[in-house]
Write an enzyme that holds these catalytic residues in place. Sequence first.
Site, mmCIF file in Angstrom:
data_model
loop_
_atom_site.group_PDB
_atom_site.id
_atom_site.type_symbol
_atom_site.label_atom_id
_atom_site.label_comp_id
_atom_site.label_asym_id
_atom_site.label_seq_id
_atom_site.Cartn_x
_atom_site.Cartn_y
_atom_site.Cartn_z
ATOM 1 N N PHE A 196 0.898 -1.192 0.155
ATOM 2 C CA PHE A 196 0.139 -0.013 -0.032
ATOM 3 C C PHE A 196 0.751 1.285 -0.181
ATOM 4 C CE2 PHE A 196 -4.754 0.581 1.208
ATOM 5 C CZ PHE A 196 -5.050 -0.456 0.478
ATOM 6 N N ARG A 222 -3.393 10.350 6.685
ATOM 7 C CA ARG A 222 -3.614 8.985 7.124
ATOM 8 C C ARG A 222 -2.836 8.023 5.871
ATOM 9 N NH1 ARG A 222 -6.790 4.842 5.832
ATOM 10 N NH2 ARG A 222 -8.470 6.112 4.940
ATOM 11 N N ARG A 240 -1.030 9.475 0.192
ATOM 12 C CA ARG A 240 -2.191 9.884 -0.688
ATOM 13 C C ARG A 240 -2.320 11.498 -0.905
ATOM 14 N NH1 ARG A 240 -6.704 6.122 2.636
ATOM 15 N NH2 ARG A 240 -6.226 4.024 1.316
ATOM 16 N N HIS A 252 -12.365 11.847 1.417
ATOM 17 C CA HIS A 252 -12.419 10.536 2.128
ATOM 18 C C HIS A 252 -12.105 10.128 3.562
ATOM 19 C CE1 HIS A 252 -11.769 6.175 1.566
ATOM 20 N NE2 HIS A 252 -10.531 6.159 2.150
ATOM 21 N N LEU A 290 -15.272 5.023 -4.152
ATOM 22 C CA LEU A 290 -14.188 4.804 -4.015
ATOM 23 C C LEU A 290 -13.441 3.619 -4.744
ATOM 24 C CD1 LEU A 290 -11.386 4.674 -2.128
ATOM 25 C CD2 LEU A 290 -12.432 3.276 -0.677
ATOM 26 N N GLU A 344 -6.975 1.937 -3.072
ATOM 27 C CA GLU A 344 -5.336 2.189 -3.182
ATOM 28 C C GLU A 344 -4.942 0.562 -3.531
ATOM 29 O OE1 GLU A 344 -3.435 4.775 -0.598
ATOM 30 O OE2 GLU A 344 -2.027 3.416 -0.252
ATOM 31 N N GLN A 348 -8.456 14.231 4.270
ATOM 32 C CA GLN A 348 -7.624 13.198 3.329
ATOM 33 C C GLN A 348 -8.609 13.217 1.992
ATOM 34 O OE1 GLN A 348 -6.797 8.773 3.521
ATOM 35 N NE2 GLN A 348 -4.993 9.980 3.503
ATOM 36 N N HIS A 354 -8.793 11.166 -1.233
ATOM 37 C CA HIS A 354 -8.410 9.909 -2.016
ATOM 38 C C HIS A 354 -8.067 10.089 -3.225
ATOM 39 C CE1 HIS A 354 -8.094 5.730 -2.788
ATOM 40 N NE2 HIS A 354 -7.821 5.367 -1.453
#
Lengths: 590, 115, 236
Positions: free
Chosen positions: A121, A401, A289, A356, A255, A258, A243, A245
């Site tokens: 990730f 995050r 991100r 997000h 969504l 990732e 955040q 995304h």
Amino acid sequence: MSNMRSLTFDAIIIGGGGSGMRAALELAKSGKKTAVLSKVFPTRSHTVSAQGGITCAIASADPEDDWRWHMYDTVKGGDYITDQEAAEYMCSEGPKAVFELEHMGLPFSRFENGRIYQRPFGGQSKDFGKGGQAARTCAAADRTGHALLHTLYQNNLKNNTTFLNEWYAVDLVKNANGDVVGCIAMDIETGEVVHVKAKATVLATGGSGRIYSSTTNALINTGDGIGMALRAGIPMQDMEMWQFHPTGIYGAGVLVTEGCRGEGGYLVNKDGERFMERYAPNAKDLAGRDVVARSMVMEILEGRGCGENGDHVYLKLDHLGEEVLGKRLPGIVELSKTFAHVDPAKEPIPVVPTCHYMMGGVATNVHGQAIAQDADGNDQIVNGLYAVGEAACVSVHGANRLGGNSLLDLVVFGRAAGMFIESALNEGIDYLAASDDDIEAAMRRINRWNESEGGETVPELKRALQEIMQSDFGVFRQEDNMQKGVQQLAELRERIANAYLPDKSNAFNTARVEALELDNLMEVAEATAIAALERKESRGAHSRYDYPDRDDANWLKHSMYFPAEKRLGQREVNFAPKTVDMFEPKVRTY
Amino acid sequence: MVTNITNLGRSGLSDWLVQRASAIVLALYTLFIVGYLLFSPGLDYATWSGLFSQTWMRIFSLLAFVSLAAHAWVGLWTVTTDYIKPTGIRVGAQSIIILAIFVFLVWGIQVLWGA
Amino acid sequence: MSTLQVSLYRYNPETDSAPYMEEFQIDTQGRDIMVLDVLHMVKEQDNGLAFRRSCREGVCGSDGMNMNGKNGLACITPLSEVVKKGKLTLRPLPGLPVIRDLVVDMGLFYKQYERIQPYLQNDNPAPAIERLQSPEDRDKLDGLYECILCACCSTSCPSFWWNPDKFVGPAGLLQAYRFLADSRDEATRERLAELEDPFSVFRCRGIMNCVAVCPKGLNPTRAIGKIREMLLANAT
């Protein structure tokens, strides 16, 4: 108020998502009288939408993996306003919490040797950033959140947790000393309003992505816990940190994990160029991100966006082949076909950065205890109030995050809060009971809606709020726009205070719920806007054209938003982990 | 587990198995009779009676009758529990059905071994 | 051309003595939006309309309803898939008591889910790490664990309509098999014993409505067949 029914519990957990149900499970096992109060049936909570996985150094993909490396990534990912003691706790306790989930039955995907499957990730490294890309995100295909949430619900059933499903928490009840002693809640099915008394009130209400018009968040993510806490005068930490995304499906906001990039997918601009190679030469598409989202917006602004209006980019997955897509990303294939009319095995998915996750929230310690500040700026525990999950800011995510850290946050801190509340209850908790006036204060808001006789309606006001946030508090921010936004929000607050609820019926009145949610969206939006305006630097997800650099001299701090004065203060970041040396702030590159 | 006392084998599994096994017997019996009729163009009473005087045919027929009885009971019991919700009426209907099946079964045996 | 006629099932227990259908004209501007978007547009006309919704992407299972006669999730059903002759008729999931408008009381549905003990049972001491499971054993859970409890299947099943208190229904049985099929679960015998009565499993008559409507493409009928096989193998 004397005719209002009351319910009494040792602990009331508001919210039936991952963190709430993990806390409830701990308390139910201990035999405490616990209830989960959720405005939706628990498996409809937003945790269900988490896709890619839960990041944790369980040393499956790499037997040498080390939780300290994960902690380093987390602190760096958060642009150094991550509380290091909290990150240390999460990363070191994480494996225990993940193994517990597996023992409860979570159907993780597997490697050939039978261990839990882990995928790469964004922002993951080995050896404190020196050993290249790590694969640390434990996954159940691309439905990890669904698998986790259902597993937790199932185990709560097994342990006979009391559920108040389709109940809506209206406001916190505070006693004369300022301790939180429960809440006012409404049974949505009947409209009955009840005083819920509890020695511990846990906010597990999740995020509030619905303050933006384009978000990956569920329609229920309206920041109810944040709104309740702000109205109770409790300050909020780091609310400017939202955040975006990188890969929300263009037009729909849905969504795309990732994990797509973790499995080998990458982003391309209209020229077919893999542009992340320019912005993050090492990590490329698996940079943080915030970095990826900003790079995408730069591409779009510089005229290299895709589509007729050049307002998105493409996520290319077709080179992975149908087998990998079917095995590892089956949910993504489904969502792309439904919402982008694209088969990712053949064509790229149009994506755009989309709101997000709320890094900010109720400041807490690792036990979930809510923290306010006294007059001298010292931390002060709010008696009776706890927060876990996205509603809390413990703060393990800092200014940005990392992917897969939210699910770990939920289970680690849900569990920690449950354990702490259990021992606190064992030691004995005795707060002053709420007076009729205290209860009346908590009823003021719902009474206002019930007595409203005319004015603007909820849907139009909600749309106005979302448009302000979307245009002035997005990926890139600047002073004049934000000032305009703050001004408009102040006006909107007046309009909402005079808004109208036409339907006053009792049985399953969703219009009333949406009206109550609107108040919460307003609280969250204003806290976000003022914090964003006042933090005069760029850090993590908070990017300003007018202050493009990180300012460690003045802003290596949490922000604290105080609702009564609408003032932004600061709180020290924790740089004192217990078992490892602290990570010094460094320039953050990927 | 849902309890009940009026179904055939006290267990859904045995009812299910009985219904499927009896269906096979009934299918074979039907095929045999249809085939016999097709391949016996000048069929008269003597031939027909002769067929049923043979022991194997009597056993085969009895097996088919018992299968029919079991099959009908399982099927009709299901229908009554699906559609007849008042307990009194349902038990009444089930009693009549079981009585009828019993009468038909005894009568069938009498026909086979009587004469 | 872009006006859609929406016929909606309405019932408010406080004001209506009986349910009725109400007509709305919705301007879709010719776009192929989702049924859920249409419901939001209706709700702007009539604030009092009640329906459940949450994730709006087909994973939370809130907005199961009957659209032009077929159960499905409103949020992932585009108009082009259901609308016939410019008309959309929306009703609550069949067979469950209606609370208000499109909101049904899911109590019986959840009760049947709880009955199959939908949690892993294994009393052996857990290892310090995870319990190992081969990819092949894990593959057996595919097509089972993905259920979102939307109730589209069970409420389209005639057997569930007739005996919702006794027949577990396709959703519950899919989950029953999810745990029977899990190599980590040790309660197979106890689980099977709970299912062998004439109602819990054996009311399934293989009508397969469940398979036809499942928005996640799952196959409860196949799972029920597997449970029968296990019962048979266990008892003979």
